[in-house]
Design a protein around this motif. Sequence first.
Motif, PDB file in Angstrom:
ATOM      1  N   LYS A 149       0.844  -1.186   0.000  1.00  0.00           N
ATOM      2  CA  LYS A 149       0.000   0.000   0.000  1.00  0.00           C
ATOM      3  C   LYS A 149       0.882   1.240   0.000  1.00  0.00           C
ATOM      4  N   GLU A 150       0.688   2.087  -0.960  1.00  0.00           N
ATOM      5  CA  GLU A 150       1.472   3.313  -1.063  1.00  0.00           C
ATOM      6  C   GLU A 150       0.748   4.429  -0.320  1.00  0.00           C
ATOM      7  N   GLU A 151       1.464   5.103   0.550  1.00  0.00           N
ATOM      8  CA  GLU A 151       0.901   6.188   1.330  1.00  0.00           C
ATOM      9  C   GLU A 151       1.251   7.528   0.685  1.00  0.00           C
ATOM     10  N   ALA A 152       0.305   8.460   0.775  1.00  0.00           N
ATOM     11  CA  ALA A 152       0.561   9.799   0.231  1.00  0.00           C
ATOM     12  C   ALA A 152       1.667  10.469   1.033  1.00  0.00           C
ATOM     13  N   PRO A 153       2.597  11.135   0.385  1.00  0.00           N
ATOM     14  CA  PRO A 153       3.719  11.771   1.090  1.00  0.00           C
ATOM     15  C   PRO A 153       3.258  12.747   2.155  1.00  0.00           C
ATOM     16  N   SER A 154       2.124  13.419   1.941  1.00  0.00           N
ATOM     17  CA  SER A 154       1.665  14.422   2.902  1.00  0.00           C
ATOM     18  C   SER A 154       1.244  13.800   4.227  1.00  0.00           C
ATOM     19  N   MET A 155       1.066  12.479   4.259  1.00  0.00           N
ATOM     20  CA  MET A 155       0.643  11.825   5.494  1.00  0.00           C
ATOM     21  C   MET A 155       1.798  11.246   6.284  1.00  0.00           C
ATOM     22  N   GLU A 156       2.985  11.397   5.845  1.00  0.00           N
ATOM     23  CA  GLU A 156       4.133  10.856   6.565  1.00  0.00           C
ATOM     24  C   GLU A 156       4.208  11.488   7.952  1.00  0.00           C
ATOM     25  N   GLY A 157       4.383  10.628   8.940  1.00  0.00           N
ATOM     26  CA  GLY A 157       4.395  11.099  10.319  1.00  0.00           C
ATOM     27  C   GLY A 157       3.014  11.204  10.928  1.00  0.00           C
ATOM     28  N   HIS A 158       1.991  10.909  10.121  1.00  0.00           N
ATOM     29  CA  HIS A 158       0.612  11.015  10.608  1.00  0.00           C
ATOM     30  C   HIS A 158      -0.152   9.720  10.347  1.00  0.00           C
ATOM     31  N   GLU A 212       0.424   3.838  12.238  1.00  0.00           N
ATOM     32  CA  GLU A 212       1.577   3.277  12.941  1.00  0.00           C
ATOM     33  C   GLU A 212       2.272   4.354  13.781  1.00  0.00           C
ATOM     34  N   ASP A 213       2.229   5.591  13.325  1.00  0.00           N
ATOM     35  CA  ASP A 213       2.755   6.692  14.132  1.00  0.00           C
ATOM     36  C   ASP A 213       1.863   6.944  15.348  1.00  0.00           C
ATOM     37  N   PHE A 214       0.560   6.768  15.163  1.00  0.00           N
ATOM     38  CA  PHE A 214      -0.374   6.915  16.277  1.00  0.00           C
ATOM     39  C   PHE A 214      -0.097   5.854  17.340  1.00  0.00           C
ATOM     40  N   LEU A 215       0.171   4.621  16.895  1.00  0.00           N
ATOM     41  CA  LEU A 215       0.451   3.542  17.841  1.00  0.00           C
ATOM     42  C   LEU A 215       1.752   3.758  18.598  1.00  0.00           C
ATOM     43  N   ALA A 216       2.651   4.562  18.031  1.00  0.00           N
ATOM     44  CA  ALA A 216       3.922   4.842  18.701  1.00  0.00           C
ATOM     45  C   ALA A 216       3.772   5.856  19.836  1.00  0.00           C
ATOM     46  N   LEU A 217       2.640   6.512  19.939  1.00  0.00           N
ATOM     47  CA  LEU A 217       2.411   7.484  21.001  1.00  0.00           C
ATOM     48  C   LEU A 217       2.277   6.771  22.341  1.00  0.00           C
ATOM     49  N   PRO A 218       2.498   7.475  23.438  1.00  0.00           N
ATOM     50  CA  PRO A 218       2.279   6.874  24.761  1.00  0.00           C
ATOM     51  C   PRO A 218       0.831   6.416  24.918  1.00  0.00           C
ATOM     52  N   GLU A 219       0.647   5.381  25.694  1.00  0.00           N
ATOM     53  CA  GLU A 219      -0.687   4.796  25.853  1.00  0.00           C
ATOM     54  C   GLU A 219      -1.687   5.812  26.396  1.00  0.00           C
ATOM     55  N   GLU A 220      -1.256   6.696  27.270  1.00  0.00           N
ATOM     56  CA  GLU A 220      -2.153   7.692  27.845  1.00  0.00           C
ATOM     57  C   GLU A 220      -2.703   8.635  26.774  1.00  0.00           C
ATOM     58  N   LYS A 221      -1.848   9.036  25.832  1.00  0.00           N
ATOM     59  CA  LYS A 221      -2.300   9.925  24.757  1.00  0.00           C
ATOM     60  C   LYS A 221      -3.246   9.209  23.813  1.00  0.00           C
ATOM     61  N   ARG A 222      -2.942   7.935  23.527  1.00  0.00           N
ATOM     62  CA  ARG A 222      -3.814   7.186  22.619  1.00  0.00           C
ATOM     63  C   ARG A 222      -5.197   6.979  23.227  1.00  0.00           C
ATOM     64  N   ALA A 223      -5.249   6.755  24.544  1.00  0.00           N
ATOM     65  CA  ALA A 223      -6.532   6.534  25.204  1.00  0.00           C
ATOM     66  C   ALA A 223      -7.404   7.792  25.168  1.00  0.00           C
ATOM     67  N   LYS A 224      -6.755   8.969  25.218  1.00  0.00           N
ATOM     68  CA  LYS A 224      -7.499  10.229  25.242  1.00  0.00           C
ATOM     69  C   LYS A 224      -7.764  10.794  23.847  1.00  0.00           C
ATOM     70  N   ALA A 225      -7.276  10.113  22.808  1.00  0.00           N
ATOM     71  CA  ALA A 225      -7.411  10.635  21.446  1.00  0.00           C
ATOM     72  C   ALA A 225      -8.874  10.795  21.057  1.00  0.00           C
ATOM     73  N   VAL A 226      -9.193  11.895  20.423  1.00  0.00           N
ATOM     74  CA  VAL A 226     -10.551  12.171  19.942  1.00  0.00           C
ATOM     75  C   VAL A 226     -10.706  11.586  18.533  1.00  0.00           C
ATOM     76  N   GLN A 227     -11.770  10.865  18.296  1.00  0.00           N
ATOM     77  CA  GLN A 227     -11.999  10.226  16.998  1.00  0.00           C
ATOM     78  C   GLN A 227     -12.957  11.091  16.173  1.00  0.00           C
ATOM     79  N   MET A 228     -12.545  11.415  14.954  1.00  0.00           N
ATOM     80  CA  MET A 228     -13.293  12.352  14.115  1.00  0.00           C
ATOM     81  C   MET A 228     -13.789  11.671  12.845  1.00  0.00           C
TER      82      MET A 228
END
Length: 412
Positions: free
Chosen positions: A201-210, A213-229
């Motif tokens: 799967k090819e990802e758009a360059p503008s999404m690099e870092g976003h 898998e980058d979300f999963l690399a965040l601390p568990e506390e931040k992931r638990a509080k993440a707002v889903q849009m």
Amino acid sequence: MSKIAREIGASPSSVIREIKRNRVPESSRYLVAQARNICLRARLCKKAGLCDNGCMMFCRNCQGGKCNELCSDFLADPCPMLEKPPYCCNECANRYGHGCDHPYMFYDPYMANELAKKRRSESRAGIDCTEEELERINFIVTPLVHQGQSPEHVWASHAQELSITPRTYRNYVEAGIVDVINFHLPKRNRYKPRKKKDGPKEEAPSMEGHLYEDFLALPEEKRAKAVQMDCVEGRQGEVPAILTLTFPLLEFQVLMYLERKDQIHVKLAIDQIQSLLGDSFAELFEVILTDRGSEFKDHQKIEYGKNGVKRCSVYYCDPQRSDQKGFCERNHAELRRIIPKGTSLRKFEKTDMAVLGSHLNSYLRPRLNYTSPISNARKAGLGELVDGLSYALLEPDEVVMRPYLIKDILAR
């Protein structure tokens, strides 16, 4: 009887009761003499012609043995041997050859098992509820279910007044005992297997870092509080939509009306929320997880406010993996009970979101121990946002989760 009792670990009286309770007059497992006259009055009986076939002999002498079935004065002669062990005819020698003159009683283990099942079924038949209790249940529950409330929501606020559980009530609905049918109950969510594409799967360059898998690399506390849009669309081909932002731990969902489903209007909606919260926006909306819809593709428009200062971080789910923001999708299922798919959003206004948000977030949730998202949002420090959006905490009986909540809007 004592030997059987020792082998099965029961008392002799239990064995005797089992045999007497489950013995039957006929069994295909045991040989019997079919043509027998077992009437107590047989020796003195002078009846004839019961078969209406012109026979002149006494019916008691008939080899067909129909006297037992045809005679209205038939009286069976019980066997005295059945009053003592083994209480059945299984091994009785008198039933061979000429046969005895008494009704048979056999203990067949297979038939005994079926009789036991039948007794258990019959003992549980019907409902454990008086007529007065059933009338009270219909009086309390039926109007609330017609408002779109689930039985669990109703019981959370009326448990003391109801003598049964929500599960029992659903069984009554299935049996047609109450004034509600299955059509009135909220449907269960059904998920089909997600489609997977083969190959890289090819990802758009503008999404690099976003990426996710980058979300999963965040601390568990931040992931638990993440707002889903996400966005809820109206009728196909129309441009208005509803932007939803869900706090997973609270199941609190913010609804923002978009006149057009595009990047500009998404940014304006986020700007409006930031103006309501001020400095606390960065703390509450620190991380936002969304899908790859075209309206969210430019993450910089969302991440940076009017003053050019970064206000949040946006991450994207993998393609065709909306389950990665499952809390948002589950809340959409509740919203769709009010706004079914295919409903036009053209006549909606921004102020209508306060009504929808109040009912949606006052709905008691099992995962929140039957509390409402609004009350949990206030406890979590979102009171300023709740007030800014004009969401009101409704009484449980006032909550409506049916399309008629928006009938006045659609009639404009």
